[in-house]
Motif scaffolding. Structure first.
Motif, PDB file in Angstrom:
ATOM      1  N   LEU A  35     -23.108   3.965 -23.891  1.00  0.00           N
ATOM      2  CA  LEU A  35     -23.004   4.223 -22.443  1.00  0.00           C
ATOM      3  C   LEU A  35     -22.345   3.047 -21.733  1.00  0.00           C
ATOM      4  O   LEU A  35     -21.540   3.237 -20.811  1.00  0.00           O
ATOM      5  N   LYS A  55     -20.157   1.010 -22.942  1.00  0.00           N
ATOM      6  CA  LYS A  55     -18.712   1.064 -23.224  1.00  0.00           C
ATOM      7  C   LYS A  55     -18.047   2.128 -22.366  1.00  0.00           C
ATOM      8  O   LYS A  55     -16.983   1.915 -21.786  1.00  0.00           O
ATOM      9  N   LEU A  56     -18.692   3.274 -22.317  1.00  0.00           N
ATOM     10  CA  LEU A  56     -18.144   4.386 -21.545  1.00  0.00           C
ATOM     11  C   LEU A  56     -18.067   4.026 -20.061  1.00  0.00           C
ATOM     12  O   LEU A  56     -17.084   4.322 -19.377  1.00  0.00           O
ATOM     13  N   ALA A  87     -15.259   1.610 -19.542  1.00  0.00           N
ATOM     14  CA  ALA A  87     -13.973   2.306 -19.590  1.00  0.00           C
ATOM     15  C   ALA A  87     -13.742   3.070 -18.281  1.00  0.00           C
ATOM     16  O   ALA A  87     -12.633   3.078 -17.739  1.00  0.00           O
ATOM     17  N   GLY A  88     -14.796   3.697 -17.782  1.00  0.00           N
ATOM     18  CA  GLY A  88     -14.683   4.431 -16.516  1.00  0.00           C
ATOM     19  C   GLY A  88     -14.366   3.500 -15.353  1.00  0.00           C
ATOM     20  O   GLY A  88     -13.551   3.821 -14.482  1.00  0.00           O
ATOM     21  N   SER A 135     -10.750   2.701 -14.968  1.00  0.00           N
ATOM     22  CA  SER A 135      -9.936   3.735 -14.313  1.00  0.00           C
ATOM     23  C   SER A 135     -10.322   3.913 -12.848  1.00  0.00           C
ATOM     24  O   SER A 135      -9.474   4.203 -12.016  1.00  0.00           O
ATOM     25  N   PHE A 136     -11.613   3.796 -12.569  1.00  0.00           N
ATOM     26  CA  PHE A 136     -12.094   4.042 -11.199  1.00  0.00           C
ATOM     27  C   PHE A 136     -12.926   2.847 -10.734  1.00  0.00           C
ATOM     28  O   PHE A 136     -14.072   2.682 -11.168  1.00  0.00           O
ATOM     29  N   ASP A 195     -14.337   2.496  -8.003  1.00  0.00           N
ATOM     30  CA  ASP A 195     -15.470   2.916  -7.165  1.00  0.00           C
ATOM     31  C   ASP A 195     -16.461   3.781  -7.944  1.00  0.00           C
ATOM     32  O   ASP A 195     -17.209   4.566  -7.347  1.00  0.00           O
ATOM     33  N   LEU A 196     -16.466   3.632  -9.258  1.00  0.00           N
ATOM     34  CA  LEU A 196     -17.371   4.426 -10.095  1.00  0.00           C
ATOM     35  C   LEU A 196     -18.838   4.129  -9.741  1.00  0.00           C
ATOM     36  O   LEU A 196     -19.210   2.969  -9.592  1.00  0.00           O
ATOM     37  N   THR A 197     -19.623   5.182  -9.610  1.00  0.00           N
ATOM     38  CA  THR A 197     -21.053   4.982  -9.353  1.00  0.00           C
ATOM     39  C   THR A 197     -21.866   5.410 -10.578  1.00  0.00           C
ATOM     40  O   THR A 197     -22.388   4.576 -11.295  1.00  0.00           O
ATOM     41  N   ASP A 198     -21.920   6.721 -10.818  1.00  0.00           N
ATOM     42  CA  ASP A 198     -22.734   7.218 -11.928  1.00  0.00           C
ATOM     43  C   ASP A 198     -21.877   7.828 -13.026  1.00  0.00           C
ATOM     44  O   ASP A 198     -20.784   8.335 -12.770  1.00  0.00           O
ATOM     45  N   LEU A 199     -22.440   7.789 -14.196  1.00  0.00           N
ATOM     46  CA  LEU A 199     -21.817   8.432 -15.350  1.00  0.00           C
ATOM     47  C   LEU A 199     -22.795   9.500 -15.817  1.00  0.00           C
ATOM     48  O   LEU A 199     -23.969   9.207 -16.011  1.00  0.00           O
ATOM     49  N   THR A 200     -22.332  10.731 -15.948  1.00  0.00           N
ATOM     50  CA  THR A 200     -23.231  11.818 -16.338  1.00  0.00           C
ATOM     51  C   THR A 200     -22.707  12.513 -17.586  1.00  0.00           C
ATOM     52  O   THR A 200     -21.534  12.880 -17.639  1.00  0.00           O
ATOM     53  N   LEU A 201     -23.562  12.671 -18.566  1.00  0.00           N
ATOM     54  CA  LEU A 201     -23.193  13.403 -19.778  1.00  0.00           C
ATOM     55  C   LEU A 201     -24.089  14.628 -19.866  1.00  0.00           C
ATOM     56  O   LEU A 201     -25.311  14.497 -19.989  1.00  0.00           O
ATOM     57  N   ILE A 233     -27.778  13.102 -19.486  1.00  0.00           N
ATOM     58  CA  ILE A 233     -27.980  11.646 -19.425  1.00  0.00           C
ATOM     59  C   ILE A 233     -27.200  11.122 -18.230  1.00  0.00           C
ATOM     60  O   ILE A 233     -26.017  11.426 -18.073  1.00  0.00           O
TER      61      ILE A 233
END
Lengths: 125, 220
Positions: free
Chosen positions: B47, B49-50, B53-54, B57-58, B60-66, B73
């Motif tokens: 997570l 790493k992901l 990586a996010g 690219s962004f 302003d990334l806040t959350d990562l959802t899988l 997750i």
């Protein structure tokens, strides 16, 4: 037979989709409606691999999609479809459940996994 | 720190959560025992790493959802190198969890968890390092990378791309950064290679990587 470009064009017409792209799992771009696909394609490749690794490690069975939530609400989604990856940028004002439902329906028509419609990978010809 | 994630567990659909540190591993979890800490550590690593990586690219990334068939997750960076992730039923309330993450993030930033509480991984269990090693006096560490070593590391990174593909650059930079922090010295090269082998996570591929970099190491 639907081509990758037809599929991308259809996804792009879904209410709430600001743009999309379709790549093969080796990174080859098959179709896109976004201006800078290279920004997204690398992230999509990494996402697909990491999501798979997590799935196997924790014992889940299938990854429906990943999403990268952003402050500007233009969230980015990655949908694994067999040997392909579909990336979607969401419009900031969209109603997410409706958009996802519409996208899932379209994916169901071309995917051999998690769907009743049996279409080969060559659908994206 | 446990009380922070215990509050999340009250939210309907949230099975439990973890706080993961990229340097120290799993810090705390309240997930059911079926989720073994070793596995959660690996998941945390993926997570992180992901998420990184996010973030590339962004900004302003806040959350990562899988979203998986059985569960969802959600991960959020609390501060640099520290990630919280929750495992939820598919029916969970995303907005409620997101808001709770916001509050938790504020509390984490202002609560001073980075010193006292956060120092003990898995709550009150002292780590083996804490139990066995006496406190060492600070040593002078060479953090500057010589041009020759830099060249070697570039060659090693290119070789890693043949093994890991597009993820290689990110993995190598992350591992190399930590390695340099502990001293950019060729005599410590075994440790860097060992770390990279762990990241590769496949014995056969790790061996292949060692063969690829052998000529570079020999010529150094």
């Amino acid at each position: 037979m639907a081509t990758a470009k037809d599929f991308v064009a259809r996804i792009n017409r879904v209410d709430g989709v600001a743009g999309c792209l379709l790549i093969k799992d080796d990174g080859v771009l098959l179709g896109q409606t976004l201006e800078d696909p290279e920004v997204y394609s690398t992230l999509m490749l990494i996402s697909g691999g990491q999501a798979d690794d997590i799935m196997h490690k924790i014992g889940f069975s299938y990854c429906r999609h990943l999403s990268f939530s952003r402050l500007n609400n233009r969230h980015f989604y990655v949908f694994p479809i067999n040997n392909y990856l579909l990336g979607i940028v969401q419009r900031s004002d969209c109603y997410i459940p409706d958009m996802l439902d519409a996208v899932y329906r379209l994916i169901g028509r071309v995917s051999t996994k998690r769907t009743d419609v049996d279409v080969s990978n060559d659908e994206f010809s | 720190m446990m009380h922070l994630i215990d509050e999340l567990k009250v939210i309907p659909g949230v099975v439990g959560a973890c706080i993961f540190d990229t340097r120290e591993g799993l810090r705390v979890t309240n997930l059911p025992v079926i989720f073994k800490p070793e596995r959660l550590s690996v998941v945390g690593k993926h997570l992180a790493k992901l998420y990184a990586a996010g973030r590339m690219s962004f900004s302003d990334l806040t959350d990562l959802t899988l979203t998986y068939d059985e569960s969802v997750i959600i991960a959020r960076e609390l501060e640099k190198n520290t990630l919280i992730f929750a495992i939820c039923d598919p029916s969970f309330n995303h907005n409620l969890l997101s808001m709770s993450f916001n509050l938790l993030q504020e509390e984490f930033k202002s609560g001073g968890f980075s010193s006292a509480e956060a120092a003990s991984p898995m709550e009150d269990q002292p780590s083996p390092t804490q139990q066995q090693e006496p406190v060492k006096p600070p040593e002078t560490v060479n953090k500057s990378v010589s041009p020759e070593l830099k060249q070697l590391m570039e060659e090693m990174k290119s070789a890693l791309a043949k093994i890991l593909g597009p993820m290689a650059e990110f993995v190598f930079d992350e591992v190399a950064e930590e390695w340099v922090e502990d001293g950019a010295d060729f005599s410590r090269m075994e440790s860097l290679i060992g770390q990279l082998e762990q990241e590769i996570g496949d014995e056969k591929k790790a061996e292949e990587y060692k063969q690829l970099i052998a000529p570079f190491l020999k010529n150094y």
